[in-house]
Design an enzyme around this catalytic site. Structure first.
Site, PDB file in Angstrom:
ATOM      1  N   ARG A  79       0.862  -1.179   0.000  1.00  0.00           N
ATOM      2  CA  ARG A  79       0.000   0.000   0.000  1.00  0.00           C
ATOM      3  C   ARG A  79       0.901   1.232   0.000  1.00  0.00           C
ATOM      4  O   ARG A  79       1.473   1.577   1.020  1.00  0.00           O
ATOM      5  CB  ARG A  79      -0.871  -0.037   1.265  1.00  0.00           C
ATOM      6  CG  ARG A  79      -1.979   0.983   1.312  1.00  0.00           C
ATOM      7  CD  ARG A  79      -2.580   1.028   2.709  1.00  0.00           C
ATOM      8  NE  ARG A  79      -1.776   1.858   3.592  1.00  0.00           N
ATOM      9  CZ  ARG A  79      -1.612   1.637   4.890  1.00  0.00           C
ATOM     10  NH1 ARG A  79      -2.176   0.615   5.482  1.00  0.00           N
ATOM     11  NH2 ARG A  79      -0.854   2.457   5.614  1.00  0.00           N
ATOM     12  N   HIS A 133      -3.429   4.511   4.907  1.00  0.00           N
ATOM     13  CA  HIS A 133      -4.579   3.591   5.008  1.00  0.00           C
ATOM     14  C   HIS A 133      -5.832   4.258   4.449  1.00  0.00           C
ATOM     15  O   HIS A 133      -6.544   3.699   3.625  1.00  0.00           O
ATOM     16  CB  HIS A 133      -4.784   3.174   6.463  1.00  0.00           C
ATOM     17  CG  HIS A 133      -6.137   2.601   6.743  1.00  0.00           C
ATOM     18  ND1 HIS A 133      -6.554   1.408   6.190  1.00  0.00           N
ATOM     19  CD2 HIS A 133      -7.175   3.061   7.491  1.00  0.00           C
ATOM     20  CE1 HIS A 133      -7.790   1.158   6.611  1.00  0.00           C
ATOM     21  NE2 HIS A 133      -8.189   2.138   7.382  1.00  0.00           N
ATOM     22  N   TYR A 186       4.299   5.072  11.363  1.00  0.00           N
ATOM     23  CA  TYR A 186       4.615   3.675  11.670  1.00  0.00           C
ATOM     24  C   TYR A 186       5.493   2.958  10.645  1.00  0.00           C
ATOM     25  O   TYR A 186       5.821   1.813  10.810  1.00  0.00           O
ATOM     26  CB  TYR A 186       3.319   2.879  11.908  1.00  0.00           C
ATOM     27  CG  TYR A 186       2.249   3.055  10.840  1.00  0.00           C
ATOM     28  CD1 TYR A 186       2.311   2.336   9.650  1.00  0.00           C
ATOM     29  CD2 TYR A 186       1.181   3.940  11.033  1.00  0.00           C
ATOM     30  CE1 TYR A 186       1.334   2.491   8.684  1.00  0.00           C
ATOM     31  CE2 TYR A 186       0.194   4.101  10.067  1.00  0.00           C
ATOM     32  CZ  TYR A 186       0.271   3.373   8.890  1.00  0.00           C
ATOM     33  OH  TYR A 186      -0.686   3.525   7.936  1.00  0.00           O
TER      34      TYR A 186
END
Lengths: 322, 353
Positions: free
Chosen positions: B257, B261, B270
């Protein structure tokens, strides 16, 4: 016309509807060769075979989720959840998908399916086998909740539920599965979903119940020697508010009997509707006799939890004397 | 009874077109140039659509959006192979698949713009609405494809989900039902390495997600999810098996990805820029352009024309979205039941009178 028990009436409805409509399927745990743990599906597998009467893996979320998929692609699944307590794993599928698919697809898809659940206490069953979870589903938009209390109604309501274009949670009061018999016509008939049943007509007080508690209410009315309207709600969602209001407007007094825990139970909603539409007709506060806000006890304390005719009589008397 | 081996298993992976745009001649499906160009064009459209959707969110013209960037090759070659009567069950990051399935892209904007009408697909398309509760929709794909099988139709269902979904109980139940009833279901897992901030290693101790198929008695394989040809071939094989009555398949597309998100997420919290940069070098679209150009199936003019056409198409998409009529208050009441309940009629009246 035959004298049938409630469970025999359920079985007859399934037999007849499967014969009439080839898109009706039965699926669940042990519903096939074994005929269901309560024998609700007895003889179906032999009559309709593996593809229409399906023993599924032991997975309640799976049973309901897969039923939704079958329903949107042309079948009419009648799923059995073996016991009330095992409805919890399927809760997500019911509230997140089954009740929402018509709305969230703006009518492109809908779920014509029935989830049958034996429910309630009084049979000295193990833990998680005696629950009354109907309120969770009454609170959920997009589904209907039906609870028969007689063999005649069980057949007519189940046939109506299977033919209803919207999903129906069909709770069967297992305590009275075999408690009594009633004449049930072999002919095809339906009972409209959303209509309560006036069990008995009277003038002094309205007693409202559903499921196995209809019997408790009837016994209490006899013991209390009151001239009562007894209403069996039969459909909890959508609620037949008119029947309740008409009766309470006439009698001015009302007691509601509910097996589920007290707080936020359906009785609370019925009381709210009476307040909205019939407050000025009331001669006394509406009383409710319910289960307690406790975990459903195991068998030895079960009778202390369940509403008893004595508790209902007490509430009737208090309401009459107010 | 002595100890003995009951079964041994192999888990395979497939890669055909590498990150440099070189094709493995032994595995090349030798697709017609037209098909390759069509897939390439759709991936380009999905990419610019995605960028535009993020821009529209930043401008307050749509709500939260889940970007697909980096996963186009998982979606376009698989969804494009569905035919009339087939079913598509997306999760919520399937803009590329939805476009390849033939849904007008403005419908996606309508949904993410806050109107359920965007989820109402045309009567001849079996596209289920986006499914936000992770992993819960795979069961529906099993049910719908089972229905087709029971009617002896050839239709199949394809469902997309991510690495995070494989941790959900419904993943297990769906794969298990599909295996037991041999339903014509394709489970396409886009392992994009991150479930919001939680890495793939935290979802399972298993070496691959593909091998989860073994436990359900169904075929599973891993493919390079940034490789359009590998995804095409794996999906084609799975669809052929499904239509032939041989049951379900799990395909793990190993991908990444590239974006956050959703537009509400900040992935820099992160994961490292270095990691993202390394995956950008494996871009699924760049490698196809390199391959097509090197094999005389694409040139600068065609590329220029495609960019122009896509930009014009995108303008039309946004325009179409912004000219949709506003949702009516009635809409929130009118689709709960086939016939509205008395209570709903009253509540609607309260709100509208």
């Amino acid at each position: 016309m035959t004298n049938l028990t409630l469970i025999q009436a359920v079985n007859q409805a399934l037999q007849q509807e499967m014969k009439r409509d080839p898109t009706v399927m039965v699926l669940g745990e042990d519903v096939g060769k074994n005929g269901g743990v309560f024998r609700a599906t007895e003889g179906l597998w032999q009559a309709f075979g593996d593809e229409r009467v399906v023993d599924t893996p032991l997975a309640e979320s799976g049973i309901v989720g897969v039923s939704l998929g079958l329903a949107v692609n042309g079948f009419k699944p009648v799923a059995e959840i073996q016991f009330d307590g095992f409805l919890a794993p399927a809760f997500d599928q019911v509230i997140s998908h089954v009740g929402r698919i018509r709305n969230r697809s703006r009518g492109r898809f809908h779920a014509q399916l029935v989830i049958r659940v034996p429910y309630g206490g009084g049979i000295h069953a193990p833990e998680h086998h005696s629950e009354s979870p109907e309120t969770y589903f009454v609170h959920t938009p997009g589904i209907k909740v039906v609870i028969p209390s007689t063999p005649y109604d069980a057949k007519g309501l189940l046939l109506a539920a299977i033919r209803d274009p919207d999903p129906v949670l069909f709770f069967e009061p297992k305590k009275i599965y075999r408690a009594f018999r009633q004449e049930v016509p072999e002919t095809d008939y339906t009972i409209p979903i959303g209509k309560a049943r006036l069990v008995k007509q009277g003038h002094d007080i309205t007693v409202i119940a559903w499921g196995a508690q209809v019997r408790t209410a009837e016994q209490a009315v006899v013991q209390a020697k009151v001239d009562a309207d007894i209403i069996d709600l039969r459909t909890l969602s959508p609620l037949d508010t008119d029947t309740v209001i008409n009766s309470v407007t006439k009698t001015g007094r009302c007691v509601i009997v509910q097996e589920a825990p007290k707080t936020c139970g359906l009785a609370a909603e019925v009381i709210a509707r009476i307040n909205e539409r019939a407050l000025l007709s009331l001669e006394a506060p509406v009383a409710r006799v319910t289960g307690f806000d406790t975990v459903m006890p195991l068998s030895r304390l079960e009778d202390s939890y369940l509403p008893s005719p004595e508790r209902v009589v007490k509430a009737i008397k208090k309401t009459m004397e107010f | 009874m002595p100890r003995k081996t009951l079964a041994t298993f192999r888990v395979s992976s497939l890669s055909i077109l590498d990150a440099a745009g070189k094709v493995d001649p032994n595995l090349d499906p030798k697709l017609p140039a037209k098909t390759l160009q069509q897939m390439y064009s759709l991936m380009v459209l999905a990419r610019v659509f995605d960028d535009k959707a993020i821009a529209l969110q930043r401008q307050g013209r749509i709500g939260t959006y889940a970007p697909v960037k980096g996963q186009e090759a998982c979606q376009v070659p698989s969804a494009l192979q569905l035919t009339k009567g087939d079913w598509l069950f997306p999760a919520f990051r399937e803009a590329a698949a939805t476009i390849a399935f033939g849904i007008p892209p403005e419908r996606l904007l309508q949904y993410w713009g806050g109107d359920e009408q965007g989820s109402k697909c045309a009567a001849d398309k079996n596209l289920f609405p986006v499914s936000i509760p992770v992993g819960s929709h795979m069961l529906h794909a099993v049910g719908a494809s089972w229905a087709a099988k029971l009617r002896k139709e050839k239709a199949i269902a394809l469902t997309y989900f991510g690495d995070g979904a494989t941790s959900e109980g419904d993943f297990h139940e769906a794969m298990n039902f599909a295996g037991v009833f041999k339903t014509p279901t394709i489970f396409l897992c886009q392992n994009n390495q991150w479930a919001i901030s939680v890495p793939r290693e935290r979802q399972t101790a298993a070496a691959s997600l593909a091998q989860k198929a073994i436990a359900y008695g169904i075929p599973g394989m891993q493919v390079d999810g940034n490789d359009m040809l590998a995804v095409y071939v794996a999906t084609k094989e799975a669809i052929a098996r499904a239509r032939a009555g041989e049951g379900p398949t799990l395909i793990e597309c190993f991908t990444y990805r590239i974006g956050d998100h959703t537009t509400s997420d900040d992935a820099t919290r992160y994961r490292t820029n270095k990691e993202v940069a390394s995956w950008k070098k494996k871009d699924p679209i760049d490698r196809v352009r390199t391959y097509l150009s090197a094999n005389n199936m694409w040139d600068e003019n065609q590329e220029k024309q495609l960019q122009l056409n896509t930009a014009a198409q995108l303008d039309k998409i946004v325009q179409a979205y912004e000219t949709f009529p506003k949702p009516k208050i009635n809409d929130m009441f009118d689709y709960l039941y086939a016939q509205p309940t008395q209570e709903l009629v009253q509540q609607k009246q309260e709100l509208t009178s």
